[in-house]
Design a protein around this motif. Sequence first.
Motif, PDB file in Angstrom:
ATOM      1  N   LYS A  87      -4.697  -6.556   6.751  1.00 21.57           N
ATOM      2  CA  LYS A  87      -5.088  -6.477   8.157  1.00 21.57           C
ATOM      3  C   LYS A  87      -4.282  -5.403   8.875  1.00 21.57           C
ATOM      4  O   LYS A  87      -4.831  -4.591   9.637  1.00 21.57           O
ATOM      5  CB  LYS A  87      -4.893  -7.842   8.823  1.00 21.57           C
ATOM      6  N   ARG A  88      -2.974  -5.385   8.661  1.00 22.17           N
ATOM      7  CA  ARG A  88      -2.134  -4.371   9.295  1.00 22.17           C
ATOM      8  C   ARG A  88      -2.438  -2.982   8.742  1.00 22.17           C
ATOM      9  O   ARG A  88      -2.415  -1.986   9.461  1.00 22.17           O
ATOM     10  CB  ARG A  88      -0.661  -4.722   9.082  1.00 22.17           C
ATOM     11  N   PHE A  89      -2.763  -2.940   7.457  1.00 26.26           N
ATOM     12  CA  PHE A  89      -3.004  -1.674   6.778  1.00 26.26           C
ATOM     13  C   PHE A  89      -4.206  -0.936   7.369  1.00 26.26           C
ATOM     14  O   PHE A  89      -4.202   0.284   7.489  1.00 26.26           O
ATOM     15  CB  PHE A  89      -3.223  -1.965   5.288  1.00 26.26           C
ATOM     16  N   VAL A  90      -5.251  -1.674   7.755  1.00 25.69           N
ATOM     17  CA  VAL A  90      -6.480  -1.021   8.242  1.00 25.69           C
ATOM     18  C   VAL A  90      -6.657  -1.150   9.751  1.00 25.69           C
ATOM     19  O   VAL A  90      -7.707  -0.795  10.276  1.00 25.69           O
ATOM     20  CB  VAL A  90      -7.724  -1.605   7.535  1.00 25.69           C
TER      21      VAL A  90
ATOM     22  N   ASP B  48     -12.776  -6.429   1.580  1.00 16.82           N
ATOM     23  CA  ASP B  48     -11.673  -7.221   1.041  1.00 16.82           C
ATOM     24  C   ASP B  48     -12.151  -8.639   0.804  1.00 16.82           C
ATOM     25  O   ASP B  48     -13.251  -9.020   1.201  1.00 16.82           O
ATOM     26  CB  ASP B  48     -10.456  -7.185   1.968  1.00 16.82           C
ATOM     27  N   ASN B  49     -11.315  -9.424   0.135  1.00 14.44           N
ATOM     28  CA  ASN B  49     -11.682 -10.812  -0.159  1.00 14.44           C
ATOM     29  C   ASN B  49     -11.613 -11.680   1.081  1.00 14.44           C
ATOM     30  O   ASN B  49     -12.493 -12.484   1.354  1.00 14.44           O
ATOM     31  CB  ASN B  49     -10.740 -11.373  -1.229  1.00 14.44           C
ATOM     32  N   GLY B  50     -10.534 -11.517   1.864  1.00 13.69           N
ATOM     33  CA  GLY B  50     -10.321 -12.400   2.997  1.00 13.69           C
ATOM     34  C   GLY B  50      -9.684 -13.709   2.583  1.00 13.69           C
ATOM     35  O   GLY B  50      -9.091 -13.830   1.510  1.00 13.69           O
ATOM     36  N   LEU B  51      -9.767 -14.713   3.436  1.00 16.53           N
ATOM     37  CA  LEU B  51      -9.158 -16.032   3.219  1.00 16.53           C
ATOM     38  C   LEU B  51      -7.649 -15.931   3.026  1.00 16.53           C
ATOM     39  O   LEU B  51      -7.036 -16.780   2.374  1.00 16.53           O
ATOM     40  CB  LEU B  51      -9.800 -16.742   2.009  1.00 16.53           C
TER      41      LEU B  51
ATOM     42  N   HIS C 195     -15.736  -2.417   7.926  1.00 18.26           N
ATOM     43  CA  HIS C 195     -14.975  -3.371   7.124  1.00 18.26           C
ATOM     44  C   HIS C 195     -15.783  -4.657   6.969  1.00 18.26           C
ATOM     45  O   HIS C 195     -16.287  -5.195   7.951  1.00 18.26           O
ATOM     46  CB  HIS C 195     -13.637  -3.638   7.825  1.00 18.26           C
ATOM     47  N   VAL C 196     -15.908  -5.137   5.731  1.00 19.98           N
ATOM     48  CA  VAL C 196     -16.653  -6.359   5.433  1.00 19.98           C
ATOM     49  C   VAL C 196     -15.763  -7.300   4.629  1.00 19.98           C
ATOM     50  O   VAL C 196     -15.072  -6.877   3.692  1.00 19.98           O
ATOM     51  CB  VAL C 196     -17.939  -6.040   4.633  1.00 19.98           C
TER      52      VAL C 196
ATOM     53  N   PRO D  94       0.823  -1.215   0.000  1.00 16.13           N
ATOM     54  CA  PRO D  94       0.000   0.000   0.000  1.00 16.13           C
ATOM     55  C   PRO D  94       0.855   1.263   0.000  1.00 16.13           C
ATOM     56  O   PRO D  94       1.975   1.283   0.513  1.00 16.13           O
ATOM     57  CB  PRO D  94      -0.801  -0.120   1.304  1.00 16.13           C
ATOM     58  N   THR D  95       0.299   2.320  -0.581  1.00 15.48           N
ATOM     59  CA  THR D  95       0.972   3.609  -0.670  1.00 15.48           C
ATOM     60  C   THR D  95       0.314   4.613   0.272  1.00 15.48           C
ATOM     61  O   THR D  95      -0.806   4.385   0.755  1.00 15.48           O
ATOM     62  CB  THR D  95       0.878   4.152  -2.100  1.00 15.48           C
ATOM     63  N   PRO D  96       0.954   5.741   0.541  1.00 18.67           N
ATOM     64  CA  PRO D  96       0.314   6.774   1.352  1.00 18.67           C
ATOM     65  C   PRO D  96      -1.019   7.249   0.782  1.00 18.67           C
ATOM     66  O   PRO D  96      -1.955   7.532   1.538  1.00 18.67           O
ATOM     67  CB  PRO D  96       1.351   7.900   1.360  1.00 18.67           C
TER      68      PRO D  96
END
Length: 346
Positions: free
Chosen positions: A137-140, A127-130, A147-148, A111-113
Amino acid sequence: MAKKTDPVQARGRARTAVGSQSPGARRDAHRRLRTPRAAATAATLAIGLALTGCGAPASAPATTGEPAATDGPIVLTTFSVIADLVRQVAGDRAEVLSLTKPGVEIHGYEPTPSDLVRVHEADLVMDNGLGLERWFKRFVADVDVPHVVLSEGIEPIDIVSGEYSGRPNPHAWMSPTAAKVYVDNAVAALSDLSPEDAEYFAANGQAFKAELDELAERTAAELPDDGAALVTCEGAFSYLARDLGLQEHSLWPVNSDVEGTPQQIRSQIEFVKDNDVPAVFCESTVNDGAQQQVAAATGAELLGPLYVDSLSEQDGPVPDFLSLISHDLDVISAGLGDGPDPGDAE
């Protein structure tokens, strides 16, 4: 003790009064709902720029070819494939964006700024997940945005080899049957976010699932019923193979894992020969050099590319989710069964 409130539903209730307003008033109201996050956005961006030394502008565009902004809420997804799936449900009642552009490999994305800005300005993140977006996860983690996970409710198929052996295969959207779970999750999340549009989202979802069913039924009729084998570069077709009654074999289990080693190539060659596989396939986001060796050693035809982790540009062969699934199913059934000529699937 105060009752805990679901953040998506809470934000949706705040929008219920917005739906009956004029377009201009509706746009202003949605903007006001995001205003409390403006300070956090600026602070996070400053930290991100300081840590990375990156000068990416805050206004950098998201995925190219996306539709113009609507008067509704902003929904941010992690990659172009699920962005279009959600967009088919949202219609013109929400602006659906993708963090990554077409052609980007999603597994190891950094990810970027400017991505941080987009997350803070969103009303809902999907997000897709799995385990697909290992960076997400760390990003958000510290972002106050609902979040879904779109794959919620999918019965996972485990990866059977490599570094990620025993973890869920994340590519459930590649099965038309499993993709309907994504659609249902998108309908529910968008309805919570914008309750006044719930019937609209439900109708779009039903129409979308009917098209997925039609694609799956057509392909099943074109494929042989003797357990034909789907042989690919990445092991991204486990859910599709299961639902269509196909064997699956791949060179490597997950992109960004070890790819195209001599041992992997030998294993693939042996499998193709032992099972008289007439065609092998590779995906658009990886180098097909190893699969070319398999084809040359076995006489199998190399067909593709198959699209998995990314849509094409708008003028390409798979600019939307349904065309991606249709393209891949056509190419697979052409190689293994009685489908159309691969050239017709381009």
